[in-house]
Design a protein around this motif. Structure first.
Motif, mmCIF file in Angstrom:
data_model
loop_
_atom_site.group_PDB
_atom_site.id
_atom_site.type_symbol
_atom_site.label_atom_id
_atom_site.label_comp_id
_atom_site.label_asym_id
_atom_site.label_seq_id
_atom_site.Cartn_x
_atom_site.Cartn_y
_atom_site.Cartn_z
ATOM 1 N N ASN A 252 0.813 -1.207 0.000
ATOM 2 C CA ASN A 252 0.000 0.000 0.000
ATOM 3 C C ASN A 252 0.852 1.266 0.000
ATOM 4 O O ASN A 252 0.527 2.230 -0.702
ATOM 5 N N LEU A 253 1.950 1.264 0.733
ATOM 6 C CA LEU A 253 2.840 2.430 0.724
ATOM 7 C C LEU A 253 3.485 2.617 -0.643
ATOM 8 O O LEU A 253 3.562 3.734 -1.159
ATOM 9 N N GLU A 254 3.953 1.520 -1.238
ATOM 10 C CA GLU A 254 4.579 1.632 -2.561
ATOM 11 C C GLU A 254 3.584 2.125 -3.603
ATOM 12 O O GLU A 254 3.941 2.952 -4.461
ATOM 13 N N LEU A 255 2.348 1.646 -3.548
ATOM 14 C CA LEU A 255 1.324 2.129 -4.485
ATOM 15 C C LEU A 255 1.064 3.620 -4.305
ATOM 16 O O LEU A 255 0.677 4.310 -5.255
ATOM 17 N N ALA A 256 1.293 4.132 -3.088
ATOM 18 C CA ALA A 256 1.102 5.551 -2.808
ATOM 19 C C ALA A 256 2.368 6.361 -3.089
ATOM 20 O O ALA A 256 2.395 7.575 -2.841
ATOM 21 N N LYS B 226 -4.618 -2.705 14.606
ATOM 22 C CA LYS B 226 -4.965 -3.663 13.560
ATOM 23 C C LYS B 226 -6.292 -4.302 13.945
ATOM 24 O O LYS B 226 -6.519 -4.553 15.117
ATOM 25 N N PRO B 227 -7.145 -4.603 12.987
ATOM 26 C CA PRO B 227 -6.964 -4.308 11.569
ATOM 27 C C PRO B 227 -7.148 -2.814 11.306
ATOM 28 O O PRO B 227 -7.891 -2.138 11.990
ATOM 29 N N PHE B 228 -6.453 -2.318 10.293
ATOM 30 C CA PHE B 228 -6.507 -0.904 9.957
ATOM 31 C C PHE B 228 -6.935 -0.754 8.504
ATOM 32 O O PHE B 228 -6.815 -1.682 7.713
ATOM 33 N N ASP B 229 -7.434 0.421 8.188
ATOM 34 C CA ASP B 229 -7.779 0.754 6.807
ATOM 35 C C ASP B 229 -6.487 1.229 6.135
ATOM 36 O O ASP B 229 -5.912 2.228 6.573
ATOM 37 N N ILE C 274 -2.043 5.261 5.183
ATOM 38 C CA ILE C 274 -1.268 6.068 4.226
ATOM 39 C C ILE C 274 -1.497 7.555 4.496
ATOM 40 O O ILE C 274 -0.550 8.344 4.533
ATOM 41 N N ALA C 275 -2.755 7.947 4.683
ATOM 42 C CA ALA C 275 -3.076 9.356 4.945
ATOM 43 C C ALA C 275 -2.426 9.834 6.240
ATOM 44 O O ALA C 275 -1.888 10.953 6.297
ATOM 45 N N THR C 276 -2.447 8.998 7.264
ATOM 46 C CA THR C 276 -1.846 9.360 8.545
ATOM 47 C C THR C 276 -0.340 9.546 8.395
ATOM 48 O O THR C 276 0.229 10.535 8.876
ATOM 49 N N ILE C 277 0.320 8.605 7.732
ATOM 50 C CA ILE C 277 1.769 8.712 7.520
ATOM 51 C C ILE C 277 2.090 9.961 6.710
ATOM 52 O O ILE C 277 3.003 10.722 7.052
ATOM 53 N N ASP D 86 0.339 12.737 6.381
ATOM 54 C CA ASP D 86 0.113 13.936 7.201
ATOM 55 C C ASP D 86 1.242 14.159 8.197
ATOM 56 O O ASP D 86 1.693 15.293 8.383
ATOM 57 N N LEU D 87 1.691 13.089 8.849
ATOM 58 C CA LEU D 87 2.788 13.227 9.812
ATOM 59 C C LEU D 87 4.084 13.691 9.142
ATOM 60 O O LEU D 87 4.766 14.579 9.654
ATOM 61 N N ILE D 88 4.411 13.100 8.002
ATOM 62 C CA ILE D 88 5.634 13.485 7.297
ATOM 63 C C ILE D 88 5.525 14.930 6.817
ATOM 64 O O ILE D 88 6.455 15.714 6.966
ATOM 65 N N ASP D 89 4.362 15.303 6.262
ATOM 66 C CA ASP D 89 4.173 16.670 5.774
ATOM 67 C C ASP D 89 4.276 17.694 6.910
ATOM 68 O O ASP D 89 4.827 18.774 6.724
ATOM 69 N N SER D 90 3.776 17.341 8.096
ATOM 70 C CA SER D 90 3.825 18.286 9.219
ATOM 71 C C SER D 90 5.242 18.412 9.766
ATOM 72 O O SER D 90 5.580 19.435 10.368
ATOM 73 N N GLU D 91 6.069 17.392 9.567
ATOM 74 C CA GLU D 91 7.467 17.441 10.020
ATOM 75 C C GLU D 91 8.332 18.234 9.054
ATOM 76 O O GLU D 91 9.322 18.804 9.451
#
Length: 131
Positions: free
Chosen positions: A23-27, A112-115, A120-123, A125-130
């Motif tokens: 999922n991360l690679e697809l994003a 878990k289980p997670f959507d 992806i959105a959470t990761i 957002d966190l990276i963008d805010s950093e």
């Protein structure tokens, strides 16, 4: 944040690492993997020495050799790693578990289980805010 953000996925279950990686690679993320907390810390220290730390780390709690809480504390205690974005991604979902994860130093606690889209959105957002 680099042009292609990098995430280190730490989980002892190969199928979970595969799910998160795919999922991360697809994003558009670059993904590295570690099989437990000791592997994670070893990789992060090598990355720090090389100047190639990931933008974020996802850490499971229940792993052999070294679990997630200990791993997150080790990341926060190491000056070269302390500023990393860390997400706990685990089946441990009791309020006490979440409190312990946040107290250990996790930026976010995902159960878990997670959507996958929400993760992806959470990761992101966190990276963008950093950055």
């Amino acid at each position: 944040m680099r042009l292609v953000p990098t995430v280190l996925v730490v989980d002892d279950t190969a199928s979970i690492r595969f799910l998160i990686r795919t999922n991360l690679e697809l994003a558009g993320f670059e993904v590295r993997e570690a099989v437990d907390g000791i592997d994670c810390i070893e990789q992060l220290r090598a990355d720090a020495a090389a100047g190639t730390l990931p933008d974020a780390v996802t850490v499971d709690e229940m792993m052999p050799r070294q679990g997630g809480m200990v791993t997150v504390r080790a990341i926060r205690a190491d000056p070269a790693l302390a500023d990393l974005t860390v997400l706990m991604v685990t089946t441990q979902n009791m309020p006490m578990d979440i409190k312990r994860g946040m107290e250990a130093g996790a930026d976010v606690y995902v159960t878990k289980p997670f959507d996958p889209d929400e993760l992806i959105a959470t990761i992101t957002d966190l990276i963008d805010s950093e950055g």
